[in-house]
Design an enzyme around this catalytic site. Sequence first.
Site, PDB file in Angstrom:
ATOM      1  N   LYS A  50       1.056  -1.450  -0.226  1.00 25.41           N
ATOM      2  CA  LYS A  50      -0.228   0.447  -0.210  1.00 25.41           C
ATOM      3  C   LYS A  50       0.492   1.693   0.364  1.00 25.41           C
ATOM      4  CE  LYS A  50      -3.977   2.041   2.676  1.00 25.41           C
ATOM      5  NZ  LYS A  50      -4.764   2.169   3.548  1.00 25.41           N
ATOM      6  N   SER A  81      -9.758   2.435   3.004  1.00 24.37           N
ATOM      7  CA  SER A  81      -9.103   3.163   1.814  1.00 24.37           C
ATOM      8  C   SER A  81      -8.147   1.961   1.280  1.00 24.37           C
ATOM      9  CB  SER A  81      -8.252   4.024   2.576  1.00 24.37           C
ATOM     10  OG  SER A  81      -7.285   3.417   3.204  1.00 24.37           O
ATOM     11  N   SER A 137      -9.846   0.258   7.175  1.00 28.90           N
ATOM     12  CA  SER A 137      -9.919  -0.239   5.292  1.00 28.90           C
ATOM     13  C   SER A 137      -9.007  -0.807   4.729  1.00 28.90           C
ATOM     14  CB  SER A 137      -8.306   1.595   5.665  1.00 28.90           C
ATOM     15  OG  SER A 137      -8.909   2.676   5.442  1.00 28.90           O
TER      16      SER A 137
END
Lengths: 477, 486
Positions: B77, B152, B176
């Site tokens: 990420k 997210s 997330s």
Amino acid sequence: MQWEVVIGLEIHAQLMTNSKIFSGASIAYGAEPNTQACAVDLGLPGVLPVLNTEAVRMAAKFGLAIGANVSRHSVFARKNYFYPDLPKGYQISQMELPIVETGKLEIELKDGTKKIIGVTRAHLEEDAGKSLHEDYQGMTGIDLNRAGTPLLEIVSEPDMRSAEEAVAYMRKIHSLVQYIGICDGNMAEGSFRCDANVSVRPKGQQEYGTRAELKNINSFKFVEKAINIEVERQIELIEDGGTVVQETRLYDADKNETRSMRSKEEANDYRYFPDPDLLPVVLDDAYLAAVKATLPELPDVKRDRFIAQYGLSSVDAGILTVSRATADYFEKAAELSAAAKLAANWVMGEVSASLNKNDLDINSCPVTAEMLAGMLKRIEDNTISGKIAKEVFEAMWAGEGDADAVIDKKGLKQITDSSAIEALVDEVIANNPAQAAEFKAGKEQLMGFFVGQIMKASKGKANPAQVNQLLKQKLSS
Amino acid sequence: MYHNKTLAELSAMLQAGEVTSVELTQHFLDRIKSKDGDINSFITVTEEQALAQAKAADERIAAGNGVALTGLPFAQKDIFCTQGVRSSCGSKMLDNFNSPYDATVVSKLKQAGAVMLGKTNMDEFAMGSSNETSFYGAVKNPWDLKKVPGGSSGGSAAAVAARLAPAATGTDTGGSIRQPASLCNLTGLKPTYGRVSRYGMIAFASSLDQAGPMARTAEDCALLMNAMAGFDEKDSTSIDKEVPDYSAGLNQSVKGLKIGLPKEFFGEGLDPKVAECVDVAIRQYQDMGAEIIDISLPNSGLSVPVYYVVAPAECSSNLSRMDGVRFGHRCDEPKDLEDLYKRSRGEGFGEEVKRRILIGTYALSAGYYDAYYIKAQKLRRLISDDFKQAFEQVDVIMGPTSPNVAFNMGEKSDDPVSMYLSDIYTIAVNLAGLPGMSIPAGFADEMPVGLQLIGNYFEESRLLNVAHAYQQQTDWHQRCPSGFED
């Protein structure tokens, strides 16, 4: 109208840790810009602070030294504001739960009166970097070497009523933080700085007047001047029908005036909240007891002991205990020579003057306490007079060896043989028959003349007491 | 094909010499090249570095020094700082930020020999539940390209779902990891707060952020957790507690497991089709010998409002360092300091980030602090206490991960509250600091549904075990979105 001045001080003492309060970077002074700022100090994305426990220990030491309440549970908070030399956009400080709460200090004024000044709190925080406005042609350079340097902010109660009191308090803290080894006290390098909150009110009025905060005053002399000039300004302003506004003011030493800094800063809302990156600082009794055991004898206690143990006056004991190094020096010289009062006079006199003249610290004094004591012993046992001692001291300072070596080499040993002194007395009287006659006729003030002549003839080595005694005998016979 | 294998299977193949890391890495890089154009799951593909790491991994395996993750490709990420590689956090603000250092998670995975394929797309500064707030454009859900992948960690979820990477890292502040895992049919674990170091993970809300693995199976999550978890002296909030071997505990029986079902997770707002999938999954646990206990988390209804005070308050301060002075976006020709701040931040941050900075600044302001921030912290304690009581009765709490399946792109963009409610079941877990998982549990309207598992503090091993048991009985987690099988 009679005005009363109200002063509170915020002192920032830089702690003598090896590394920063939340990172491993060095805090040594004077490095090339931005060479002592690591990722944490630069506030890069993703970095986290890790508390330097040494800073905590030093803060606790200070709290214990002023008999304050050292908090078992203190919390770091973020003080949010934007400034280019504040890398994270917030300063990590302590707000609601500081590490040191409510202590007090006794100050002594020049006239000998004593007064207790309350210490509201002392908290740990990180310093910001420096903005450099010169040399960048309309731009500003940022040096983050100082960012993250550990500070102890010591906040007083508004207990001081004159600039003199403020300076006495500041000196007291200055001495204390050095005593307990948490701050080097170097004001020129900014290790010890002071902001003063100053207001005035009509004498007898209960509520405080509006205060102005005088920022970053970096010497005792300027603190006194800045406060006095600010007090004058406020009184004049009010008497002319104006009102004091709460603001931050900067003292300009060159012009001896204070002037308003950023007035838009007045309404700053710092949005303090507990820093979620750091755990609360929890101290237990055992920890505090261990820290307390490392406290040295504190200045006030030492001064009282010097008075009792060495029979010094309060003033002398006070002067000798301002710095721990001076006190140690004195005490060693006093112990080794067994002549405490003499030692006190020499430390405050010749030693101190020579250090000042040569801009030296007592720790680097070329005449060690042992050497001084050796010389004092020779004064005590009449080997040399006080006057000759100054010559011996200068020789020791110049590196010519200890007192005995100097006395021996220069032949400074006092003449105590009464037949030798008698010969000198006779010779001087014989060479000055007119003066001798005048003396006998009653002009006794000529005694000094004769003593001077004899000392000169002996190159200062004749024992003054014996000279006096023999002279009197001869002249009055 | 390699991309249909799990991490565990690929690991075995690497160890057996049936494939090399370079071959695997090249395979996934090729897939990213050919398929990510539609999905937009990567912000940066680190091809050169990945192949170099793969080569080194092959040498390490050949020398007999490999560990389970050595040579296995994964996606990172873009919230993690990676040395020498753009670390954008999905924001224009950090588009030019090449981190000079590695996050702790990054260096731990490097040490294990895992091969980073690239950095995945995400909601800007992890603020969002749909991956539509990224400066690099929205990510599409491989199950239906008109729908969002969740957020997210939407890029990580979409990349793994589309078989562009066998696994990915994610971070979870309010859901997330779990919500995008749910929406993309993945297994995702948010560990206990403090279990995984936050150092080098660009902070959104410091007291809530936690990194964790996203993969297809609980077994793979366990492999990643073995490398990611552990105390870090650089993170004062990480906890110095021994890390168990997460793989070792996977096969324990769930017989007698006490599963708590909080009634608040099954009320109004939950899509009945999602509820049905969750019910079926829970019945399967019953069939495996688990005991179902009805419980209540009476304060969980306060989670969303509490979260939307605490998280913005912390982010408003955390993002202050993005000021255009030392790194990141700086406006052209600032005329003075204030102009530099205003334009750099005005241009660098997107709308959702600005909204949260404003909310947080307001909540911390003098006169409002007690009413908002302090109040929220008190309620947060009550929410945690609910869980504490529940765990006196039960071993694991279960419920839906998200009230709905993936929604259409743009559907909730103009309605932040509706968007925030998609995390209604996940947020309380972050507020309490507990570990939580989402695992595939069926489909509603042909879109994946996630089952949420919540454990007591440091019970990641138990959660992985419970998830693994289910995955031994079901094949939801093996389903692949059409068009990505080959």
